[in-house]
Scaffold this motif. Sequence first.
Motif, PDB file in Angstrom:
ATOM      1  N   PRO A  53       0.789  -1.115   0.117  1.00  0.00           N
ATOM      2  CA  PRO A  53       0.032  -0.146   0.000  1.00  0.00           C
ATOM      3  C   PRO A  53       0.784   1.128  -0.074  1.00  0.00           C
ATOM      4  O   PRO A  53       1.976   1.259   0.589  1.00  0.00           O
ATOM      5  CB  PRO A  53      -0.627  -0.101   1.320  1.00  0.00           C
ATOM      6  CG  PRO A  53      -0.812  -1.522   1.474  1.00  0.00           C
ATOM      7  CD  PRO A  53       0.499  -2.067   1.254  1.00  0.00           C
ATOM      8  N   GLY A  54       0.458   2.210  -0.748  1.00  0.00           N
ATOM      9  CA  GLY A  54       1.210   3.490  -0.729  1.00  0.00           C
ATOM     10  C   GLY A  54       2.681   3.444  -1.436  1.00  0.00           C
ATOM     11  O   GLY A  54       3.408   4.112  -1.230  1.00  0.00           O
ATOM     12  N   ALA A  55       2.799   2.440  -2.309  1.00  0.00           N
ATOM     13  CA  ALA A  55       3.997   2.162  -3.145  1.00  0.00           C
ATOM     14  C   ALA A  55       4.494   3.308  -3.864  1.00  0.00           C
ATOM     15  O   ALA A  55       5.919   3.633  -3.994  1.00  0.00           O
ATOM     16  CB  ALA A  55       3.882   0.815  -4.091  1.00  0.00           C
ATOM     17  N   TYR A  56       3.542   3.991  -4.545  1.00  0.00           N
ATOM     18  CA  TYR A  56       4.004   5.238  -5.317  1.00  0.00           C
ATOM     19  C   TYR A  56       3.753   6.427  -4.815  1.00  0.00           C
ATOM     20  O   TYR A  56       3.964   7.732  -5.445  1.00  0.00           O
ATOM     21  CB  TYR A  56       3.149   5.375  -6.539  1.00  0.00           C
ATOM     22  CG  TYR A  56       3.336   3.768  -7.335  1.00  0.00           C
ATOM     23  CD1 TYR A  56       4.277   3.629  -8.126  1.00  0.00           C
ATOM     24  CD2 TYR A  56       2.321   2.859  -7.122  1.00  0.00           C
ATOM     25  CE1 TYR A  56       4.492   2.314  -8.769  1.00  0.00           C
ATOM     26  CE2 TYR A  56       2.549   1.494  -7.736  1.00  0.00           C
ATOM     27  CZ  TYR A  56       3.516   1.389  -8.565  1.00  0.00           C
ATOM     28  OH  TYR A  56       3.814  -0.165  -9.070  1.00  0.00           O
ATOM     29  N   ASP A  57       3.431   6.536  -3.401  1.00  0.00           N
ATOM     30  CA  ASP A  57       3.118   8.099  -2.647  1.00  0.00           C
ATOM     31  C   ASP A  57       4.223   8.889  -2.897  1.00  0.00           C
ATOM     32  O   ASP A  57       3.867  10.002  -3.069  1.00  0.00           O
ATOM     33  CB  ASP A  57       2.742   7.856  -1.323  1.00  0.00           C
ATOM     34  CG  ASP A  57       1.639   6.988  -1.118  1.00  0.00           C
ATOM     35  OD1 ASP A  57       0.794   6.955  -2.064  1.00  0.00           O
ATOM     36  OD2 ASP A  57       1.086   6.739   0.189  1.00  0.00           O
TER      37      ASP A  57
END
Length: 324
Positions: A53-57
């Motif tokens: 989750p949030g890998a590309y944040d």
Amino acid sequence: MTRTLILGGTAWLGRAIAEQLVVEGEDVTCLARGESGAAPSGVMFVRSDRRAPGAYDSVTGDDWDEIIELASEPDLVTGALDALADNAKHWTLVSSVSVYASNTESGADEDAALVEPTDLTNYAHAKVAAERATSAALGDRLLIARPGLIAGPGDTSDRFSYWVSRLALASQEPVLVPEVHDRAVQFIDIRDLTDWLIAAGRRGLTGIYNAVGSERELAMLLRDAAQIAGHTGELISAEDDWLTAHNVNYWAGPRSLPLWLPRRDFAFAQRSRSRFLAAGGTERNLKQTLADVLADERTRGLDRGRRSGLTRDEEIILLGEISG
């Protein structure tokens, strides 16, 4: 200065692209787990598990001139698209000529039929699914490059590099080869592919391209490789049936003769490259590639363990069975 985000960048091709962009003074970010190697010097490295989750944040707040996707796994491709498609001026997906449904039509171009992606654990099926998902999300901002065999210094697959290094290792001794009559090989030097991908991204080139080199006779490649390697021994050829009966595999992997293809798949190495050439594709001299690969192989060890090919001990046993 352009801003490029490479989804990957620590394995062979991604690293080569990143390093060349840095040499050319560009702003480069690589997002990857970093398990394939260290990030190239001069890039901004974002360590991230793309399935988390949030890998590309950390990169979604930026606008990118170019995003380069190297993955085949559909969940990685679609996850990146969901997070980043709106932030990219241009997107390059590196696919593969493995996507084609048939390898029996010599000179087939980019409009040839593709496999239906019914098994996404299969590399070719996954690449087709990736192409379709990316096309749907990016529309006219997308370049799809379909390389075939990639060759050059640093290759970790050992397919192309097997021959020149084996011939150098054997020196005056015999080397086992497949029957080469009417057999072709088609590859692209990683440096030529990297240069073209970078230039195409800067131009905003879109569409689908077979990023492949010239069709060459396998016999000619082996002859040139022997010359570069200084091999003076005999090339002992074996028929397909004999090799398969002795558990020698096609193309790649352990106990294989790399670049050898079943005759039913002859056109895998005969894809059309006319669209690629018209879009600025270039190709360095075969002997230059072979010499550079051999220099790299000598540094890494001619007798090292390999992902593809026969060990020299396996080869000597097979040669003994032929002569016996």
